[in-house]
Design an enzyme around this catalytic site. Structure first.
Site, PDB file in Angstrom:
ATOM      1  N   LYS A 165     -51.456  33.945  53.541  1.00  0.00           N
ATOM      2  CA  LYS A 165     -51.751  34.020  54.970  1.00  0.00           C
ATOM      3  C   LYS A 165     -51.306  35.366  55.535  1.00  0.00           C
ATOM      4  CE  LYS A 165     -53.031  29.786  54.490  1.00  0.00           C
ATOM      5  NZ  LYS A 165     -54.460  29.430  54.374  1.00  0.00           N
ATOM      6  N   LYS A 271     -63.450  21.821  54.197  1.00  0.00           N
ATOM      7  CA  LYS A 271     -62.328  20.925  54.513  1.00  0.00           C
ATOM      8  C   LYS A 271     -62.877  19.581  54.985  1.00  0.00           C
ATOM      9  CE  LYS A 271     -58.644  24.149  55.397  1.00  0.00           C
ATOM     10  NZ  LYS A 271     -58.495  25.447  56.075  1.00  0.00           N
TER      11      LYS A 271
HETATM   12 MG   LIG Z   1     -58.440  28.929  55.348  1.00  0.00          MG
END
Ligand SMILES: [Mg+2]
Length: 374
Positions: A165, A271
């Site tokens: 990230k 997702k």
């Molecule tokens: Mg992602």
């Protein structure tokens, strides 16, 4: 066979790594999870889960899951859970959007459909490939040294991929810090490993281009969700040679079609909860396959049931298009049941237990926060 009752449960799932840090100063310590138990007139029960990644990740929040279920519950009761698309359509007739609320019910419906037919969900989704699925870690933003150490820890536990990230504000160090993070982590790259550098929509095109210009040539990674809007993403796409995956911008099927028609990316973070459950995720899998897009099959976060759903879908993606799955079990400290899916030999292979294959720990769910019945 028909659904006769729907019970809703709530649990807090603490993040396993202390505080999870994303771009734009977003911090998460714990996740508010909603679980659904469906019962049928045949005595079977199915379980589902929806755990938004806080309220600032995408347009989804935990209390909205439970309110959304309240809107849809009467439309689900009386339905045959084996007719998965029809149950999903019935939810849509009572509530537009709110995929995260639909996902909790949809997972329980698929769990029931599998149990009713005596088949694992991956068989109902077209059949498992039988190949071990590579697992990706989720390395929240930190100092370059700390991120490198956490990658090494996951590597030792069998992870072959790492999601790094980034998205440092100018005050935090800006593109220079992000470049240092990428360099530090990729320095230790082992043969066969892959890296997704995920900004979670936190970069302007200017930040992204400055960052990429600071990196040495030849670093092998995919840039995930660099920007928050389609306009910024397409602008960056035209001016950068790094492969791009999208994630937060693609919720609906129509978003995916837009992504393909504008050639905005080379892959998708698929997702389950973001899409609205396994029913739309199955469609998005097939659209990606038709377009030759790589898939990273994940969920926003979650416990054992969320993991089971994504692992069943991931099992059905041809290996050359399956970048990885995310083991969300690793992100929280509270498993809600047992599932036969250890990380072994660089990946995960699911068993053949019927439904989602999760032996739910009933002691965690003594009292529903809401119940609906015929
Ligand atoms: Mg992602």
């Amino acid at each position: 066979m028909k659904i006769t009752s729907l019970d809703v449960f709530q649990l807090d799932l603490p993040y396993a790594g202390g505080t999870y840090r994303l771009s734009h100063g977003r911090d998460y310590d714990s996740f508010d999870a909603t679980f659904v138990r469906l019962r049928t007139d045949t005595g079977l029960e199915g379980w589902g889960e929806s755990t938004p990644f806080g309220a600032t990740y995408i347009a989804a929040h935990a209390r909205g899951v439970r309110t959304g279920i309240e809107e849809m519950a009467t439309g689900v009761l009386g339905r045959d859970p084996r007719l998965t698309d029809r149950v999903w359509d019935a939810m849509g007739q009572r509530l537009a959007g709110h995929n995260h609320a639909k996902a909790a019910i949809d997972l329980a419906v698929w769990d029931l459909a599998g149990k009713a037919l005596g088949l694992p969900v991956h068989a109902l989704l077209g059949g498992a490939t039988g190949q071990r699925m590579p697992v990706i870690s989720s390395i929240h933003a930190g100092s370059p040294e700390d991120m490198r150490a956490r990658v090494a820890d996951h590597r030792a536990r069998g992870y072959r991929g790492h999601s790094i990230k980034i998205g440092a504000s100018d005050a935090e160090g800006g593109p220079a810090l992000d470049a240092d993070r990428i360099r530090a982590v990729l320095d230790g790259r082992q043969t066969g490993e892959f890296f997704l550098v995920d900004a979670n929509g936190g970069l302007s095109p200017e930040h992204a281009l400055r960052l990429l210009n600071l990196l040495p040539a030849g670093l092998d990674f995919v840039l995930e969700a660099p920007c928050a809007s389609w306009l910024e993403t397409l602008s960056l796409r035209q001016r950068c040679s790094v492969p791009i995956m999208l994630d937060e911008l693609v919720l609906e099927d129509s978003d995916l079609v837009h992504m393909i028609s504008t050639d905005a990316a080379d892959g998708l973070g698929l997702k389950i909860t973001k899409a609205g459950g396994l029913t739309p995720s199955r469609r998005q899998r097939d659209i990606c396959r038709a377009a030759g897009l790589v898939m990273s099959v994940q969920d926003t976060v979650g416990s054992t049931l969320s993991f089971a759903a994504l692992a069943h879908l991931g099992s059905t993606v041809p290996p050359h298009l399956l970048r990885c799955i995310l083991d969300v079990r690793d992100m929280v400290t509270l498993p809600v049941g047992a599932i036969d899916a250890p990380i072994r030999d660089g990946g995960i292979l699911l068993g053949d237990a019927p439904g989602l294959g999760v032996d739910v720990d009933a002691s965690l769910f003594p009292t529903p926060v809401a119940s609906y019945s015929l």
